[in-house]
Write an enzyme that holds these catalytic residues in place. Structure first.
Site, mmCIF file in Angstrom:
data_model
loop_
_atom_site.group_PDB
_atom_site.id
_atom_site.type_symbol
_atom_site.label_atom_id
_atom_site.label_comp_id
_atom_site.label_asym_id
_atom_site.label_seq_id
_atom_site.Cartn_x
_atom_site.Cartn_y
_atom_site.Cartn_z
ATOM 1 N N TYR A 171 28.742 -40.628 -14.770
ATOM 2 C CA TYR A 171 29.015 -39.429 -15.574
ATOM 3 C C TYR A 171 29.180 -39.807 -17.046
ATOM 4 O O TYR A 171 28.523 -39.222 -17.924
ATOM 5 C CB TYR A 171 30.266 -38.714 -15.050
ATOM 6 N N THR A 182 32.758 -36.140 -24.116
ATOM 7 C CA THR A 182 33.930 -36.478 -23.310
ATOM 8 C C THR A 182 34.566 -37.819 -23.656
ATOM 9 O O THR A 182 33.885 -38.733 -24.129
ATOM 10 C CB THR A 182 33.518 -36.491 -21.814
ATOM 11 N N TYR A 213 26.871 -31.486 -16.192
ATOM 12 C CA TYR A 213 27.145 -31.946 -14.816
ATOM 13 C C TYR A 213 28.495 -32.641 -14.911
ATOM 14 O O TYR A 213 28.604 -33.702 -15.520
ATOM 15 C CB TYR A 213 26.049 -32.917 -14.384
ATOM 16 N N THR A 214 29.549 -32.034 -14.343
ATOM 17 C CA THR A 214 30.908 -32.536 -14.582
ATOM 18 C C THR A 214 31.574 -33.137 -13.340
ATOM 19 O O THR A 214 32.762 -33.484 -13.394
ATOM 20 C CB THR A 214 31.809 -31.400 -15.138
ATOM 21 N N TRP A 270 40.409 -33.951 -20.614
ATOM 22 C CA TRP A 270 41.413 -33.352 -19.715
ATOM 23 C C TRP A 270 41.418 -31.810 -19.846
ATOM 24 O O TRP A 270 42.448 -31.189 -20.132
ATOM 25 C CB TRP A 270 42.806 -33.925 -20.017
HETATM 26 N N1 LIG Z 1 36.355 -30.740 -17.442
HETATM 27 C C1 LIG Z 1 36.887 -31.745 -18.136
HETATM 28 O O1 LIG Z 1 37.991 -32.250 -17.848
HETATM 29 C C2 LIG Z 1 36.156 -32.283 -19.331
HETATM 30 C C3 LIG Z 1 36.719 -33.359 -20.024
HETATM 31 C C4 LIG Z 1 36.057 -33.842 -21.157
HETATM 32 C C5 LIG Z 1 34.880 -33.252 -21.585
HETATM 33 N N2 LIG Z 1 34.343 -32.255 -20.864
HETATM 34 C C6 LIG Z 1 33.065 -31.694 -21.329
HETATM 35 O O2 LIG Z 1 33.289 -30.359 -21.741
HETATM 36 C C7 LIG Z 1 32.107 -29.591 -21.523
HETATM 37 C C8 LIG Z 1 32.455 -28.324 -20.763
HETATM 38 O O3 LIG Z 1 33.077 -28.714 -19.548
HETATM 39 P P1 LIG Z 1 33.691 -27.643 -18.557
HETATM 40 O O4 LIG Z 1 34.970 -28.194 -18.060
HETATM 41 O O5 LIG Z 1 33.632 -26.277 -19.163
HETATM 42 O O6 LIG Z 1 32.601 -27.756 -17.384
HETATM 43 P P2 LIG Z 1 32.342 -26.793 -16.156
HETATM 44 O O7 LIG Z 1 33.460 -25.833 -15.998
HETATM 45 O O8 LIG Z 1 31.944 -27.690 -15.037
HETATM 46 O O9 LIG Z 1 31.084 -25.958 -16.664
HETATM 47 C C9 LIG Z 1 29.831 -26.527 -16.792
HETATM 48 C C10 LIG Z 1 28.824 -25.409 -16.663
HETATM 49 O O10 LIG Z 1 27.525 -25.969 -16.804
HETATM 50 C C11 LIG Z 1 26.686 -25.343 -15.854
HETATM 51 N N3 LIG Z 1 25.512 -26.150 -15.578
HETATM 52 C C12 LIG Z 1 25.389 -27.232 -14.763
HETATM 53 N N4 LIG Z 1 24.120 -27.661 -14.770
HETATM 54 C C13 LIG Z 1 23.424 -26.841 -15.603
HETATM 55 C C14 LIG Z 1 22.074 -26.765 -16.018
HETATM 56 N N5 LIG Z 1 21.147 -27.620 -15.544
HETATM 57 N N6 LIG Z 1 21.714 -25.798 -16.888
HETATM 58 C C15 LIG Z 1 22.627 -24.922 -17.340
HETATM 59 N N7 LIG Z 1 23.921 -24.918 -16.983
HETATM 60 C C16 LIG Z 1 24.320 -25.883 -16.124
HETATM 61 C C17 LIG Z 1 27.562 -25.156 -14.637
HETATM 62 O O11 LIG Z 1 27.031 -24.188 -13.786
HETATM 63 P P3 LIG Z 1 27.147 -24.369 -12.177
HETATM 64 O O12 LIG Z 1 28.612 -24.544 -11.899
HETATM 65 O O13 LIG Z 1 26.550 -23.123 -11.664
HETATM 66 O O14 LIG Z 1 26.344 -25.587 -11.846
HETATM 67 C C18 LIG Z 1 28.861 -24.706 -15.288
HETATM 68 O O15 LIG Z 1 28.894 -23.319 -15.475
HETATM 69 C C19 LIG Z 1 31.131 -30.519 -20.812
HETATM 70 O O16 LIG Z 1 30.250 -31.059 -21.754
HETATM 71 C C20 LIG Z 1 32.007 -31.615 -20.250
HETATM 72 O O17 LIG Z 1 31.295 -32.831 -20.123
HETATM 73 C C21 LIG Z 1 34.953 -31.728 -19.763
#
Ligand SMILES: NC(=O)c1ccc[n+]([C@@H]2O[C@H](COP(=O)([O-])OP(=O)(O)OC[C@H]3O[C@@H](n4cnc5c(N)ncnc54)[C@H](OP(=O)(O)O)[C@@H]3O)[C@@H](O)[C@H]2O)c1
Length: 291
Positions: free
Chosen positions: A125, A101, A61-62, A150
């Site tokens: 978050y 994160t 959940y982002t 990021w």
């Molecule tokens: N984005 C950033 O800037 C950032 C920074 C630091 C760390 N991170 C970490 O990096 C990781 C990947 O992030 P990302 O940017 O690739 O995130 P993202 O693009 O938001 O992708 C997250 C995915 O998880 C899915 N999801 C949500 N709830 C779910 C559930 N209950 N069961 C299964 N899938 C579910 C979402 O599907 P739906 O969209 O269909 O809900 C989405 O496809 C995460 O752990 C995040 O915390 C991200």
């Protein structure tokens, strides 16, 4: 090795699917629609019928600001989901790679954060992600937690795509100049995860927490300037980018002023080279503009 990727429709999940086979790793992706990680019955049913030898949890959940009003959902996905996966992996004797994160930190440290620094999240978050890390540590002895920051890619919602849109719509954009971090392409994270899996394959025992970002650091303002500098090779972006303080761009959750992660542990453990952040940024901007 067969890697199972949860949340495979997200930024990191998509890049893992794109890159794994080229690195000799079989991969199975399950999207949110195909597997809801908050449901332990679904996790057990879906994963036990597949030939999985390592699980990568790219589901999360982002929505940082929305999480403030949606605490139960954020904790369900970011704490209970990883706990379900950790329980399954431990039962099967297979490793779990879990992504976390910089938001587990408050950003008040003057220098880069190491893996040993205490967590102190500023919002729901970050707290839910810190709780997920803790669940993974407690439930899965064979775990790798990879904290990154990021994140952007050619797909999904992210700062790079927001800047490009604003650059088409506006003459001037104010971008926060007093928050620093390490802009990291999702593809670089995927390659780092593949490197970790190869070390496991070679018989390594790399369990623990690691930081991984692209090399270098930037403020959001510097990141935005570089985005337009590179993107202007593809089409004109006649926009002026102005530095503003974080106080001029209030958000429901305060962002860490310092999100810089010390990545020396992952570099040394896995002999991993980190590319300076502008290189992967140029790759992603090329992909966006050539599609
Ligand atoms: N984005 C950033 O800037 C950032 C920074 C630091 C760390 N991170 C970490 O990096 C990781 C990947 O992030 P990302 O940017 O690739 O995130 P993202 O693009 O938001 O992708 C997250 C995915 O998880 C899915 N999801 C949500 N709830 C779910 C559930 N209950 N069961 C299964 N899938 C579910 C979402 O599907 P739906 O969209 O269909 O809900 C989405 O496809 C995460 O752990 C995040 O915390 C991200």
């Amino acid at each position: 090795m067969t890697m199972l990727v949860t949340g495979c429709g997200g930024q990191v999940g998509t890049e893992l699917l794109r890159r794994a086979r080229a690195h000799g790793i079989d991969v199975i992706g399950l999207s949110h629609q195909e597997l809801d990680i908050t449901r332990s019955d679904q996790v057990d049913a879906a994963l036990s019928r597949l030939p999985v030898t390592v699980v990568v949890n790219a589901a999360a959940y982002t929505a940082v600001d929305r999480a403030e009003h949606d605490k139960a959902a954020a904790f369900a996905v970011n704490r209970d989901g990883p706990a379900n996966l950790a329980q399954f992996c431990t039962g099967q004797g297979i490793p779990l790679i879990h992504i976390s994160t910089d938001y587990v930190f408050d950003g008040n440290k003057p220098g880069p954060y190491t893996e040993n620094d205490p967590v102190a999240p500023l919002g729901v978050y970050g707290a839910s992600k810190a709780a997920g890390e803790q669940a993974v540590r407690e439930l899965a002895p064979k775990h790798v937690i990879l904290r990154t920051a990021w994140v952007y890619s050619a797909h999904g919602h992210n700062f790079v795509k927001t800047m490009l849109r604003l650059g088409r719509e506006r003459d001037e954009i104010g971008v926060v100049a007093d928050q620093v971090g390490c802009p990291t392409a999702a593809g670089e994270i995927a390659v780092a995860i593949i490197t970790v899996i190869k070390a496991m394959q070679a018989g390594g025992d790399p369990w623990g927490t690691y930081h991984f970002c692209a090399a270098g650091q930037a403020s959001w303002y510097q990141f935005a300037c570089r985005i337009f500098e590179i993107a202007s090779r593809y089409r004109p972006y006649p926009v002026t980018v102005k530095p503003i303080p974080g106080t001029a761009y209030p958000t429901p959750v305060r962002r860490p002023a310092n999100s810089v992660l010390d990545c020396s542990r992952i570099e040394e453990t896995f002999d991993l080279d980190r590319r300076p952040w502008p290189g992967p940024l140029a790759d992603v901007l090329g992909e966006i503009h050539n599609n």
